[in-house]
Design a protein around this motif. Structure first.
Motif, PDB file in Angstrom:
ATOM      1  N   ALA A   1      54.035  29.334  27.095  1.00  0.00           N
ATOM      2  CA  ALA A   1      52.804  29.021  27.824  1.00  0.00           C
ATOM      3  C   ALA A   1      51.570  29.444  27.035  1.00  0.00           C
ATOM      4  CB  ALA A   1      52.816  29.662  29.209  1.00  0.00           C
ATOM      5  N   GLY A   2      51.601  29.207  25.743  1.00  0.00           N
ATOM      6  CA  GLY A   2      50.464  29.520  24.893  1.00  0.00           C
ATOM      7  C   GLY A   2      50.307  30.990  24.562  1.00  0.00           C
ATOM      8  N   ARG A   3      51.312  31.796  24.883  1.00  0.00           N
ATOM      9  CA  ARG A   3      51.249  33.233  24.636  1.00  0.00           C
ATOM     10  C   ARG A   3      52.415  33.641  23.746  1.00  0.00           C
ATOM     11  NH1 ARG A   3      52.358  37.342  29.309  1.00  0.00           N
ATOM     12  NH2 ARG A   3      52.644  39.131  27.991  1.00  0.00           N
ATOM     13  N   SER A   4      52.161  34.448  22.766  1.00  0.00           N
ATOM     14  CA  SER A   4      53.195  34.902  21.844  1.00  0.00           C
ATOM     15  C   SER A   4      53.952  36.084  22.458  1.00  0.00           C
ATOM     16  CB  SER A   4      52.554  35.321  20.517  1.00  0.00           C
ATOM     17  OG  SER A   4      53.549  35.708  19.610  1.00  0.00           O
ATOM     18  N   VAL A   5      55.271  35.932  22.526  1.00  0.00           N
ATOM     19  CA  VAL A   5      56.136  36.947  23.141  1.00  0.00           C
ATOM     20  C   VAL A   5      57.183  37.358  22.113  1.00  0.00           C
ATOM     21  CG1 VAL A   5      57.777  37.382  25.005  1.00  0.00           C
ATOM     22  CG2 VAL A   5      55.824  35.901  25.407  1.00  0.00           C
ATOM     23  N   PRO A   6      57.436  38.677  21.941  1.00  0.00           N
ATOM     24  CA  PRO A   6      58.518  39.091  21.040  1.00  0.00           C
ATOM     25  C   PRO A   6      59.863  38.531  21.519  1.00  0.00           C
ATOM     26  CG  PRO A   6      57.177  40.976  21.674  1.00  0.00           C
ATOM     27  CD  PRO A   6      56.719  39.820  22.496  1.00  0.00           C
ATOM     28  N   TYR A   7      60.731  38.250  20.565  1.00  0.00           N
ATOM     29  CA  TYR A   7      61.994  37.599  20.906  1.00  0.00           C
ATOM     30  C   TYR A   7      62.834  38.453  21.855  1.00  0.00           C
ATOM     31  CZ  TYR A   7      66.352  35.078  20.418  1.00  0.00           C
ATOM     32  OH  TYR A   7      67.489  34.384  20.688  1.00  0.00           O
ATOM     33  N   GLU A   8      62.861  39.780  21.672  1.00  0.00           N
ATOM     34  CA  GLU A   8      63.673  40.621  22.564  1.00  0.00           C
ATOM     35  C   GLU A   8      63.121  40.605  23.987  1.00  0.00           C
ATOM     36  OE1 GLU A   8      60.942  43.487  20.321  1.00  0.00           O
ATOM     37  OE2 GLU A   8      62.353  41.958  19.717  1.00  0.00           O
ATOM     38  N   ALA A   9      61.804  40.496  24.157  1.00  0.00           N
ATOM     39  CA  ALA A   9      61.234  40.383  25.505  1.00  0.00           C
ATOM     40  C   ALA A   9      61.535  39.015  26.105  1.00  0.00           C
ATOM     41  CB  ALA A   9      59.731  40.622  25.464  1.00  0.00           C
TER      42      ALA A   9
END
Length: 192
Positions: A64-72
């Motif tokens: 959704a246009g937001r960068s999230v770490p893969y583990e999260a």
């Protein structure tokens, strides 16, 4: 119970004491707590491998246009799999052991428990064990700093709802709602 209700609903369908089966499992697992506790390790090791190994290769995921770490990004799915594994383990292999080798259902049916009480108690314990695993994994996610909002706590009721709906669907598919006079085998494992 009133006579009107007993005329409408057959006595085999009235569920009065499923909490006694759950109480039996609580007493049984008091001394075998390591079995329940060990269910947390598999998804925990997966989460650690996602953080150390695969997470470095994949990097961040855009949601959704937001960068999230893969583990999260992967942690909620691992929480759901942990809860599912706990519930499935308790409702497959353990049911076979209690039915065939330990004959716990025979002993339970020798008491005032009905087959419906035993079946609902088994389902209730499986759901409770799944919730225990989901709660534990949510605590691990909080410990790793993967929860960024209080809305994350809504994952616990979501897990409970999903498992309850899955059990309801499976039970109706197996004919538990029309199982008047059947044995506990038909209630718990269905007619395979």
């Amino acid at each position: 119970m009133s006579d009107t209700v007993l005329r409408i609903v057959p006595s085999q369908w009235i569920i009065r004491r499923p909490h006694r089966m759950i109480e039996r499992h609580v007493y049984a697992y008091r001394r075998q707590w390591m079995i329940v506790f060990s269910g947390f390790f598999e998804p925990l090791f997966y989460l650690l491998s996602m953080r150390a190994g695969v997470g470095d290769l994949v990097g961040n995921v855009t949601v959704a246009g937001r960068s999230v770490p893969y583990e999260a990004f992967v942690a909620p799915a691992l929480m759901a799999s942990s809860a599912m594994n706990g519930a499935i383990f308790d409702s497959t292999g353990n049911v076979l052991h209690r039915l065939k080798y330990a004959r716990i259902y025979d002993a339970a049916l020798a008491t005032p428990l009905s087959p419906a009480d035993v079946a609902m108690g088994e389902i209730g314990w499986a759901l409770l064990r799944g919730q225990i695993y989901a709660s534990g994994f949510l605590a691990v996610m909080a410990g790793f700093g993967l929860l960024h909002s209080w809305w994350s706590l809504m994952a616990l009721p979501a897990c409970a709802l999903i498992f309850r709906l899955a059990w309801l669907r499976w039970g109706r598919q197996r004919g538990w709602t029309r199982a008047a006079g059947r044995t506990v085998v038909d209630f718990v494992v269905g007619a395979f």
